[in-house]
Design a protein around this motif. Structure first.
Motif, short mmCIF file in Angstrom:
data_model
loop_
_atom_site.label_atom_id
_atom_site.label_comp_id
_atom_site.label_asym_id
_atom_site.label_seq_id
_atom_site.Cartn_x
_atom_site.Cartn_y
_atom_site.Cartn_z
N PRO A 139 0.82 -1.21 0.00
CA PRO A 139 0.00 0.00 0.00
C PRO A 139 0.86 1.26 0.00
O PRO A 139 1.89 1.32 0.66
CB PRO A 139 -0.81 -0.11 1.30
CG PRO A 139 -0.80 -1.56 1.63
CD PRO A 139 0.50 -2.09 1.12
N GLY A 140 0.43 2.23 -0.76
CA GLY A 140 1.16 3.50 -0.84
C GLY A 140 0.56 4.39 -1.90
O GLY A 140 -0.55 4.17 -2.39
N ASP A 141 1.31 5.40 -2.27
CA ASP A 141 0.87 6.33 -3.30
C ASP A 141 1.12 5.75 -4.68
O ASP A 141 2.19 5.17 -4.94
CB ASP A 141 1.61 7.66 -3.18
CG ASP A 141 1.24 8.41 -1.91
OD1 ASP A 141 0.09 8.27 -1.47
OD2 ASP A 141 2.10 9.12 -1.37
N VAL A 142 0.13 5.91 -5.55
CA VAL A 142 0.24 5.43 -6.93
C VAL A 142 -0.21 6.56 -7.85
O VAL A 142 -1.25 7.17 -7.63
CB VAL A 142 -0.65 4.19 -7.19
CG1 VAL A 142 -0.54 3.75 -8.64
CG2 VAL A 142 -0.26 3.06 -6.26
N ARG A 143 0.60 6.85 -8.86
CA ARG A 143 0.24 7.85 -9.85
C ARG A 143 0.05 7.15 -11.18
O ARG A 143 0.93 6.44 -11.65
CB ARG A 143 1.32 8.93 -9.96
CG ARG A 143 0.90 10.09 -10.85
CD ARG A 143 1.91 11.21 -10.88
NE ARG A 143 3.08 10.79 -11.64
CZ ARG A 143 4.33 10.86 -11.21
NH1 ARG A 143 4.59 11.33 -10.01
NH2 ARG A 143 5.33 10.48 -11.96
N CYS A 144 -1.12 7.36 -11.79
CA CYS A 144 -1.41 6.78 -13.09
C CYS A 144 -1.34 7.88 -14.14
O CYS A 144 -2.13 8.82 -14.11
CB CYS A 144 -2.79 6.12 -13.08
SG CYS A 144 -3.20 5.34 -14.65
N GLU A 145 -0.40 7.75 -15.03
CA GLU A 145 -0.25 8.70 -16.13
C GLU A 145 -1.17 8.24 -17.26
O GLU A 145 -0.97 7.17 -17.83
CB GLU A 145 1.20 8.72 -16.61
CG GLU A 145 2.20 8.96 -15.52
CD GLU A 145 2.68 10.38 -15.48
OE1 GLU A 145 2.55 11.08 -16.48
OE2 GLU A 145 3.18 10.77 -14.42
N VAL A 146 -2.17 9.05 -17.56
CA VAL A 146 -3.15 8.71 -18.59
C VAL A 146 -2.70 9.34 -19.90
O VAL A 146 -2.39 10.53 -19.95
CB VAL A 146 -4.56 9.24 -18.21
CG1 VAL A 146 -5.58 8.89 -19.27
CG2 VAL A 146 -4.97 8.69 -16.84
N ASP A 147 -2.66 8.52 -20.94
CA ASP A 147 -2.31 9.04 -22.26
C ASP A 147 -3.35 10.11 -22.62
O ASP A 147 -4.55 9.85 -22.54
CB ASP A 147 -2.33 7.91 -23.29
CG ASP A 147 -1.80 8.33 -24.64
OD1 ASP A 147 -2.30 9.34 -25.19
OD2 ASP A 147 -0.91 7.65 -25.16
N PRO A 148 -2.93 11.31 -23.02
CA PRO A 148 -3.89 12.38 -23.31
C PRO A 148 -4.82 12.05 -24.48
O PRO A 148 -5.87 12.66 -24.63
CB PRO A 148 -3.03 13.59 -23.64
CG PRO A 148 -1.62 13.14 -23.64
CD PRO A 148 -1.55 11.75 -23.12
N ARG A 149 -4.46 11.04 -25.28
CA ARG A 149 -5.34 10.65 -26.40
C ARG A 149 -6.40 9.64 -25.97
O ARG A 149 -7.27 9.29 -26.75
CB ARG A 149 -4.50 10.05 -27.52
CG ARG A 149 -3.51 11.05 -28.11
CD ARG A 149 -2.55 10.37 -29.03
NE ARG A 149 -1.76 9.43 -28.21
CZ ARG A 149 -1.01 8.45 -28.69
NH1 ARG A 149 -0.93 8.27 -29.98
NH2 ARG A 149 -0.33 7.66 -27.88
#
Length: 99
Positions: A43-53
Motif C-alpha cells: 500500500p502506498g501512493d500510486v500515480r497513473c499517467e493517462v495518455d492524453p489521447r
C-alpha cells in the motif's frame, strides 16, 4: 550495536509513488495486468499517467477498474494527463468526483 527492526519491506522504496501508464486504447489484458500490479504492490501512493489521447468508454472503464483495484489494495491513487475528451466523459458519467 543493535538496531530496531525497520517497518515495511526492506526491498521496496515507498518514498516514491508507484507510477503506471494507461495507454490511449487500453485492452482488457493491459488493464488486468495493471490491476494485478496494484494488488501485488505494498500500500502506498500510486500515480497513473493517462495518455492524453485516451477517450471513450473503454478508458472510463479502465480508470474505474484501476481505482477499485487501488482501493482494495489500500493505495492512494491519482490520475494525471487525462485529455479534455476523457475529462468531459468522466464528468458526464459522474465519475469525475469518484476518480
Amino acid at each position: 550495536m543493535t538496531f530496531p527492526p525497520s517497518g515495511g519491506h526492506p526491498l521496496v522504496d515507498t518514498s516514491q509513488p508507484l507510477v503506471m501508464t494507461l495507454p490511449a486504447a487500453p485492452t482488457r489484458e493491459e488493464v488486468a495486468r495493471l490491476c494485478a500490479e496494484l494488488a501485488a504492490a505494498p500500500p502506498g501512493d500510486v500515480r497513473c499517467e493517462v495518455d492524453p489521447r485516451a477517450h471513450g468508454l473503454a478508458a472510463v472503464d479502465a480508470l474505474a477498474r484501476l481505482a477499485l483495484a487501488a482501493r482494495r489494495a489500500g493505495h492512494r491513487l491519482t490520475f494525471d494527463g487525462a485529455g479534455p475528451d476523457l475529462t468531459a466523459l468522466l464528468r458526464l458519467t459522474g465519475l469525475d468526483e469518484v476518480l
